[in-house]
Design a protein around this motif. Structure first.
Motif, PDB file in Angstrom:
ATOM      1  N   ALA A   1      12.917  -1.890  67.517  1.00 46.22           N
ATOM      2  CA  ALA A   1      12.905  -1.640  66.631  1.00 46.22           C
ATOM      3  C   ALA A   1      12.850  -0.584  65.790  1.00 46.22           C
ATOM      4  O   ALA A   1      13.680   0.833  65.553  1.00 46.22           O
ATOM      5  CB  ALA A   1      12.999  -3.090  65.772  1.00 46.22           C
ATOM      6  N   TRP A   2      11.785  -0.324  65.578  1.00 48.98           N
ATOM      7  CA  TRP A   2      10.840   0.850  64.457  1.00 48.98           C
ATOM      8  C   TRP A   2      11.665   1.919  65.695  1.00 48.98           C
ATOM      9  O   TRP A   2      11.483   3.226  64.893  1.00 48.98           O
ATOM     10  CB  TRP A   2       8.710   0.979  64.655  1.00 48.98           C
TER      11      TRP A   2
ATOM     12  N   ILE B   1      14.243   7.674  65.217  1.00 46.36           N
ATOM     13  CA  ILE B   1      15.034   8.124  66.096  1.00 46.36           C
ATOM     14  C   ILE B   1      15.959   8.725  65.428  1.00 46.36           C
ATOM     15  O   ILE B   1      16.932   9.095  65.267  1.00 46.36           O
ATOM     16  CB  ILE B   1      15.622   7.688  67.331  1.00 46.36           C
ATOM     17  N   GLY B   2      16.574   7.457  64.592  1.00 50.16           N
ATOM     18  CA  GLY B   2      18.112   7.340  63.928  1.00 50.16           C
ATOM     19  C   GLY B   2      17.712   8.245  62.592  1.00 50.16           C
ATOM     20  O   GLY B   2      18.506   9.245  62.519  1.00 50.16           O
TER      21      GLY B   2
ATOM     22  N   LEU C   1      22.458   4.089  63.308  1.00 49.86           N
ATOM     23  CA  LEU C   1      21.595   3.135  64.179  1.00 49.86           C
ATOM     24  C   LEU C   1      20.611   3.177  63.437  1.00 49.86           C
ATOM     25  O   LEU C   1      19.783   2.255  63.463  1.00 49.86           O
ATOM     26  CB  LEU C   1      21.073   4.426  65.482  1.00 49.86           C
ATOM     27  N   SER C   2      20.361   4.569  62.309  1.00 49.36           N
ATOM     28  CA  SER C   2      19.682   4.170  61.180  1.00 49.36           C
ATOM     29  C   SER C   2      18.988   2.317  60.717  1.00 49.36           C
ATOM     30  O   SER C   2      18.199   1.778  60.417  1.00 49.36           O
ATOM     31  CB  SER C   2      18.922   5.047  60.598  1.00 49.36           C
TER      32      SER C   2
ATOM     33  N   ALA D   1      16.731  -0.311  60.842  1.00 49.76           N
ATOM     34  CA  ALA D   1      15.891  -0.551  59.457  1.00 49.76           C
ATOM     35  C   ALA D   1      16.231  -2.842  59.164  1.00 49.76           C
ATOM     36  O   ALA D   1      15.220  -3.104  59.107  1.00 49.76           O
ATOM     37  CB  ALA D   1      16.230  -0.874  58.515  1.00 49.76           C
ATOM     38  N   VAL D   2      17.826  -3.180  59.884  1.00 48.79           N
ATOM     39  CA  VAL D   2      17.929  -4.635  59.538  1.00 48.79           C
ATOM     40  C   VAL D   2      16.674  -5.171  61.236  1.00 48.79           C
ATOM     41  O   VAL D   2      16.514  -6.516  60.585  1.00 48.79           O
ATOM     42  CB  VAL D   2      19.225  -4.795  60.078  1.00 48.79           C
ATOM     43  N   ALA D   3      16.616  -4.839  62.396  1.00 52.34           N
ATOM     44  CA  ALA D   3      15.916  -5.256  63.031  1.00 52.34           C
ATOM     45  C   ALA D   3      14.483  -5.243  62.899  1.00 52.34           C
ATOM     46  O   ALA D   3      13.773  -6.508  62.538  1.00 52.34           O
ATOM     47  CB  ALA D   3      15.962  -4.436  64.464  1.00 52.34           C
TER      48      ALA D   3
END
Length: 162
Positions: free
Chosen positions: A39-40, A45-46, A136-137, A141-143
């Motif tokens: 997730a991070w 990356i996004g 993707l970002s 961020a939710v994850a």
């Protein structure tokens, strides 16, 4: 084997299914380090891809600022939505106004990006790049927010159980 033999067997995840059916069942699933890391990684990356794309594109500085602000606005909005949803699930009071504003700002950030890209003088591949790195970002961020909440919940639970 007869049909009745299959009917009597419980699925492998039967305890989880039973806990899900109970509304007040305690949360017992801690995210794995691999999922936390993924997730991070996806978030960085996004965000970094989006920002590198902005840095290298031939836009006016005010246009770059618009797209960067949309990224920050979107990230804050989806974290706010995730927090509101999670708070409600855990029985923490969240006003309908805040919940609604969180969803509105999330949708608004996506629409503002779409409208900006629709009207931008960019190649279609560049527009797709910004759209995908933005989404993707937001997803990452939710994850990350979910994982952070889950880990803190499990840490509090361990302290309370001792």
């Amino acid at each position: 084997m007869e049909y009745s033999d299959f009917k009597e067997k419980k699925p492998v995840n039967a305890p989880l299914v039973e806990n899900i059916k109970k509304k007040d069942a305690p949360f017992t699933c801690k995210p794995t380090p691999a999922f936390i890391g993924a997730a991070w990684t996806a978030l960085f990356i996004g965000m970094i891809s989006y920002c590198i794309g902005l840095w290298n594109v031939g836009m006016e500085l005010n246009e770059k600022g618009y797209y960067f602000t949309i990224l920050l606005f979107g990230l804050f909005s989806v974290v706010s939505v995730q927090k509101s949803v999670r708070d409600r699930l855990e029985g923490i009071p969240v006003t309908d106004m805040y919940y609604g504003i969180s969803w509105f700002t999330t949708i608004a950030s996506i629409l503002l990006l779409v409208i900006g890209l629709w009207n931008a003088e960019l190649e279609l591949s560049e527009k797709g790049f910004y759209g995908m790195s933005f989404l993707l970002s937001l997803f990452a961020a939710v994850a990350v927010q979910k994982n952070t909440r889950d880990v803190k919940f499990m840490e509090r639970k361990l302290v309370d159980d001792e």
